[in-house]
Design a protein around this motif. Structure first.
Motif, PDB file in Angstrom:
ATOM      1  N   SER A 139      53.310 -35.066  -7.734  1.00  0.00           N
ATOM      2  CA  SER A 139      51.867 -35.287  -8.067  1.00  0.00           C
ATOM      3  C   SER A 139      51.215 -36.697  -7.428  1.00  0.00           C
ATOM      4  N   TYR A 194      47.962 -38.391  -7.299  1.00  0.00           N
ATOM      5  CA  TYR A 194      46.461 -38.673  -7.836  1.00  0.00           C
ATOM      6  C   TYR A 194      45.647 -40.006  -7.355  1.00  0.00           C
ATOM      7  N   GLU A 218      47.949 -27.249  -5.805  1.00  0.00           N
ATOM      8  CA  GLU A 218      46.749 -27.530  -6.676  1.00  0.00           C
ATOM      9  C   GLU A 218      46.239 -28.959  -6.053  1.00  0.00           C
ATOM     10  N   VAL A 219      44.776 -29.259  -6.214  1.00  0.00           N
ATOM     11  CA  VAL A 219      44.171 -30.462  -5.811  1.00  0.00           C
ATOM     12  C   VAL A 219      45.063 -31.584  -5.671  1.00  0.00           C
ATOM     13  N   SER A 220      45.875 -32.084  -6.688  1.00  0.00           N
ATOM     14  CA  SER A 220      46.949 -33.236  -6.764  1.00  0.00           C
ATOM     15  C   SER A 220      48.160 -33.014  -6.767  1.00  0.00           C
ATOM     16  N   ASN A 221      48.687 -31.465  -6.626  1.00  0.00           N
ATOM     17  CA  ASN A 221      49.961 -31.349  -7.070  1.00  0.00           C
ATOM     18  C   ASN A 221      50.725 -30.530  -5.726  1.00  0.00           C
ATOM     19  N   ASN A 225      51.716 -26.306 -16.105  1.00  0.00           N
ATOM     20  CA  ASN A 225      50.514 -26.643 -15.569  1.00  0.00           C
ATOM     21  C   ASN A 225      49.769 -25.461 -14.809  1.00  0.00           C
ATOM     22  N   TRP A 262      46.038 -23.687 -15.100  1.00  0.00           N
ATOM     23  CA  TRP A 262      45.032 -23.452 -13.901  1.00  0.00           C
ATOM     24  C   TRP A 262      44.823 -21.879 -13.895  1.00  0.00           C
ATOM     25  N   MET A 311      38.996 -23.995 -13.400  1.00  0.00           N
ATOM     26  CA  MET A 311      40.655 -24.275 -13.428  1.00  0.00           C
ATOM     27  C   MET A 311      41.172 -23.327 -12.097  1.00  0.00           C
ATOM     28  N   ARG A 364      41.147 -24.849  -8.805  1.00  0.00           N
ATOM     29  CA  ARG A 364      42.062 -25.886  -8.391  1.00  0.00           C
ATOM     30  C   ARG A 364      43.094 -25.515  -7.514  1.00  0.00           C
ATOM     31  N   LEU A 415      39.329 -27.921  -1.077  1.00  0.00           N
ATOM     32  CA  LEU A 415      40.034 -28.487  -2.613  1.00  0.00           C
ATOM     33  C   LEU A 415      39.327 -29.987  -2.599  1.00  0.00           C
ATOM     34  N   GLN A 416      39.105 -30.716  -1.628  1.00  0.00           N
ATOM     35  CA  GLN A 416      38.892 -32.002  -1.293  1.00  0.00           C
ATOM     36  C   GLN A 416      37.318 -32.129  -2.032  1.00  0.00           C
ATOM     37  N   LEU A 440      35.897 -29.761  -4.297  1.00  0.00           N
ATOM     38  CA  LEU A 440      35.844 -28.892  -5.186  1.00  0.00           C
ATOM     39  C   LEU A 440      34.576 -29.114  -6.373  1.00  0.00           C
TER      40      LEU A 440
END
Lengths: 374, 603
Positions: free
Chosen positions: A188, A190, A237-240, A251, A255, A318, A321, A363-364, A366
């Motif tokens: 992950s 962030y 996902e955005v940060s995963n 998680n 989402w 959600m 993402r 995504l970047q 969103l």
């Protein structure tokens, strides 16, 4: 995969408060572990009575610092869950842990309690950055904890915080490469966010430091995607980031907007009863929560029915993402197709049949997409 | 019983802002016993909060004082406190028309200012006897001789008899009162036995009394119960109250020749009481009406929009309430794509505009977006017709325009020597034509002819900043002239932004256009799409900026506990979108336009 149904357990205590963290965490010295076990049990039993016949697909111990729990408490909670619901055979049982030597020493006991995945708050591979982030461990300690986790659990992941003050793309690429040597299937990543009510917020307001602006943050995000794709851990996902099949099931429940029960102070839940989605929101203060649980069986404020409009907003917010996107079936008339096509034209989303999918570029951006579409 | 003419003195006080006019009036009132000590508050005649706060007088006020002179006779002094600012020149002119003399108040620490000049000239035009008063002599910086010298040099009045006073401490107030009686004339005409003839000086709406009418009687009497006729309005009413201000309301039996006071006649609508109208007796009317005044014409226009669209009705009601007491305010509904529903408003001048805006925001608690101030253009069409253009948005197609005329002013500026260069440059930049340049001591008196539209656009602020606040400025309208004027249009993603349209001189169009584009580029937040911001003249693009698309905007963490909070944030943003305007596929917050409109020259 069976229908997703997760249980979130909140352990609100930390050894110290990190300057970037706005989670519901408290530093306390005297914790009555027996009282906590009882309260958790009561609240789990309460929700189980409302949600009979569900099959638990994931449990997640979050915090706070749940690795500070006594493993007996973890075991007790997991036993209580198993007594009240069926638990899927391949259920994902995650515990968040700090990579200190003390906590790593407890990993074996957590495994015995039933935990099969840990998520480690490594945050940085650089000692000076760990100091800045207010962490209690060194990079060497973190690496050691990762090694123990790898040897102990079926799966593990760890978190890093980037887009830190004055962090260059080059520095971050190097740090990320260092981290990848210890990663296995899931990471992950962030970007540092300055949240109100944190020590960083005050420092930021005082201009003690600056964080990368939109363009620099964008460049860092783009570099991250490049490095991770090359490493075979693309963003799901955005940060995963995960290798195929290694995504965090718990998680994903959030989402994909599945049902989840929130246990413990400050925990939120989304549960479907009589065909209606309801939001639960537990009192944040540990003693207030505990008092309510004793009194009512649960520590939540009044349950709140999610309206159709809110349901749509939450599901899209959600679902988008995820790189896999979200189904818009049933929501077609809520969208302005012209707008979806305009975003497609910019390479920000794709619409394949009924699935609306953000591109990596999307995504970047969103928040912009959500604002534009919803 | 009313006084014989010889025992009446009607006089106005004229002065520059801050020269202590209202304080001096306070002192005169107190000395003559109009108010007890405990009733005195500062500047009793400035009743509006905004007047007291800004130290300016907007509405003319009148007070009757009883003064027993050295000759043992009790005189009736009617004092008119007049607005000092050029925007209210109309109020000044009618105040002056109801008096025979003026006190010219000059601050002994400041000397003569541009505004003083304009008002003095008006008083002279009205045949007034002028009594110079040198004020604030209690201050260490007071220079009585220099002030007298300036009165003689700059204005050309004999200052031998000027009375040095301090309104603040009361020094020489008795001497001033005596001078008012001995130096100022009594009413020139006026016969008790002629039919009633009175001038309607002013009127305002009072929530208890209805419309209160300020009058100056020429001939005959006004009495309670009398049936009167408003000659111009052709209306008949019964007088239900006759009285005076001391400044408290005091009821009287009658107002006689030469006297000033008020009447009420159960009138609800102020528009019935036209300022300058002649009031006479219904049964025994006078033969000829008084000449009256030419109505005030709004010279400066801007549109006002509520920030919150739902406050449109409130804005309408509030404008209506202000209009009750300010006949010079004009407004009509306007619909703007960029800013929603609002009003196109006409004002007497810049200060008037500022005051109305401030009153709307303060007294009526409205949040407003004002557009850039503009003036009234006369457009000569190719078909020979002429139209008046109140809003740049309505500019007809260039092909149909033969020529455009714009209003000019004659500006009088008094400025200390050291800042003269900067002021001259400013006037040149604003297309000014120099008419006169004289010196009075270490100050320069500059007279320029300037296009009004160059003055409404932050001229006064620039003047003050260049001269560090020392320059004073006044102006009078000076006709219309043809010029090379064009409509500058700002487009966002090819669509014109109506609120930013403006009429500018062709030579200034490009730089103004570029400035606006650059400013907007900084003000508009990045979006999903790139945005083209252009300035256009007719169909021709003269300046352009591009705002690139958003690079990154995403919440790093969003898990189960964040859903409600993030959803609420999204809903809040959606609400904020109501304040957004759609241009092509981009949404632009109103605030971007508001801030673009706020811009000055030096940014």
């Amino acid at each position: 995969m069976s229908e997703l149904f997760g249980v979130y357990i909140h352990w609100p205590f930390c050894a110290s408060k990190c300057p970037y963290c706005d989670f519901n965490s408290h530093v306390a010295s005297n914790i009555d572990h027996h009282a906590w076990r009882d309260a958790y049990r009561r609240e789990i039993e309460y929700y189980a009575s409302l949600l009979k016949g569900r099959v638990v697909t994931s449990v997640f111990f979050g915090g706070g610092t749940p690795s500070l729990m006594q493993p007996e408490t973890t075991a007790h909670v997991l036993d209580t869950i198993a007594e009240n619901w069926s638990v899927a055979r391949d259920a994902e049982i995650t515990l968040e842990a700090n990579p200190t030597s003390v906590e790593a020493g407890k990993f074996r006991d957590f495994k015995s309690a039933g935990v099969n995945r840990v998520s480690l708050g490594v945050q940085s591979m650089r000692d000076d950055e760990l100091k800045f982030l207010g962490r209690q461990h060194t990079a060497a300690e973190a690496i050691k904890a990762i090694t123990i986790a790898r040897d102990t659990f079926e799966r593990y992941s760890f978190d890093l915080i980037y887009a830190r003050p004055e962090q260059s793309v080059t520095d971050w690429r190097a740090e990320l490469q260092d981290a990848l040597r210890y990663a296995d299937g899931h990471l992950s990543l962030y970007q540092l966010t300055i949240e109100p009510g944190t020590a960083f917020h005050t420092m930021y307001q005082r201009k003690d430091f600056e964080v990368p602006d939109e363009d620099d943050g964008g460049a860092l995000y783009e570099a991250t995607q490049e490095v991770m794709e090359e490493a075979g851990l693309p963003a799901y996902e955005v940060s995963n980031h995960a290798a195929a099949g290694q995504e965090s099931l718990h998680n994903m429940t959030y989402w994909r907007y599945g049902d989840y029960v929130g246990i413990g102070p400050g925990a939120h839940g989304r549960i479907t009863m009589n065909g209606q989605k309801q939001a639960t929101r537990a009192h944040k203060a540990p003693d207030v929560w505990m008092g309510r649980v004793k009194e009512n069986g649960h520590g939540s404020h009044d349950f709140e029915v999610i309206t159709d409009d809110q349901l749509f907003e939450e599901a899209m917010m959600m679902g988008l993402r995820l790189r896999d996107g979200v189904s818009i079936t049933g929501y077609e008339e809520r969208f302005d197709m012209g707008r979806i096509h305009a975003l497609e034209g910019e390479g920000l989303v794709t619409l394949n049949g009924q699935t609306l999918q953000p591109t990596v570029k999307g995504l970047q951006r969103l928040n912009g997409i959500l604002n534009y579409l919803l | 019983m009313s006084k014989p003419l010889e025992h009446i003195r009607n006089f106005a006080i004229i002065a520059h802002i801050d020269h202590g006019k209202s304080t001096l009036a306070d002192r005169l009132i107190q000395t003559c016993g109009g108010l007890e000590e405990r009733e005195m508050k500062e500047q009793v005649l400035d009743s509006m909060e905004i007047e007291r706060e800004r130290g300016i007088t907007i509405k003319a006020q009148t007070v009757r004082l009883a003064y027993t002179a050295k000759d043992g006779i009790e005189y009736q002094l009617n004092l008119m406190d007049t607005p000092g600012h050029v925007d209210f020149a109309y109020e000044v002119s009618r105040s002056l028309a109801s008096c025979e003399g003026s006190l010219l108040v000059v601050d002994s620490t400041q000397g003569v200012e541009a505004q003083t000049l304009a008002n003095v000239y008006q008083a002279i035009e009205n045949d007034h006897e002028i009594l110079p008063v040198i004020n604030k002599i209690d201050l260490p910086a007071a220079d009585i001789d220099k002030a007298k010298e300036q009165i003689e040099d700059v204005i050309g009045l004999d200052a031998t008899d000027a009375v040095p006073v301090s309104g603040k401490t009361g020094i020489n107030i008795d001497q001033l009162l005596e001078a008012i009686v001995t130096k100022l004339p009594c009413p020139k005409e006026g016969a008790a036995d002629k039919p009633t003839k009175a001038l309607l000086v002013d009127s305002w709406y009072d929530s208890y009394l209805g419309v209160v009418i300020l009058v100056r009687v020429i001939d005959g009497y006004l009495r309670k119960g009398q049936k009167i006729r408003f000659m111009k309005a052709k209306a008949t009413r019964d007088i239900d109250r006759v009285g005076m201000f001391t400044p408290k309301h005091v009821l009287l039996d009658e107002l006689g020749p030469g006297e000033m006071g008020f009447i009420t006649a159960s009138i609800k609508d102020i528009s019935e009481t036209k300022v300058g109208d002649t009031i006479t007796d219904e049964k025994k009317p006078c033969e000829t009406a008084l000449p009256g005044f030419k109505p005030s014409i709004p010279m400066v226009f801007c549109s006002l929009f509520p920030v919150d669209a739902s406050e449109y009705e409130k804005l309408r009601d509030s404008l209506g309430k202000i209009k009750l007491n300010d006949a010079s305010l004009h407004y009509e509904t306007e619909s703007s794509q960029a800013l929603g529903l609002g009003f196109r408003c006409g004002f007497l001048g810049l200060l008037h505009m500022e005051i109305i805006q401030e009153r709307l925001e303060r007294e009526f608690d409205l949040d407003l977006i004002p557009t850039a101030p503009s003036v009234v253009y006369k457009i000569n069409m190719t078909d020979g017709s002429q139209i008046e253009l109140y809003n740049p948005v309505d500019m007809p197609d260039v092909q149909r325009i033969k020529s455009v005329e714009e209003p000019w002013i004659k500006a009088t500026i008094l400025v200390p020597d050291e800042y003269l260069g900067g002021i001259l440059t400013l006037c040149q930049e604003r297309r000014g034509v120099q008419i006169e340049l004289n010196y009075a001591g270490n100050r320069a008196l500059v007279v320029y002819r300037l296009p009004l539209n160059e003055v409404v656009f932050d001229f006064y602020d620039r003047l003050k900043s260049i001269s560090r606040g020392y320059a004073s400025f006044d102006y009078a309208l000076d006709g219309y002239d043809e010029n090379d004027l064009v409509k500058l249009e700002i487009r966002v993603n090819q669509e014109p932004v109506d609120a930013l349209a403006m009429i500018v001189h062709k030579d200034a169009a490009e730089s103004r256009g570029r400035q606006l584009c650059e400013r907007l580029k900084d003000l508009i937040p990045r979006q999903m799409f790139k945005i083209a911001i252009q300035a256009a003249l007719g169909g021709k693009i003269i300046a352009a900026e591009h705002l690139s698309a958003l690079r990154k905007d995403v919440t790093a963490k969003c898990y189960g506990g964040d859903v409600s909070r993030k959803r609420k944030l999204l809903e809040k943003q959606k609400k904020g979108k109501k304040k957004m305007r759609q241009y092509g596929n981009v949404e632009i917050p109103q605030s971007a336009f508001i801030n673009a409109l706020k811009m000055g020259d030096d940014k």
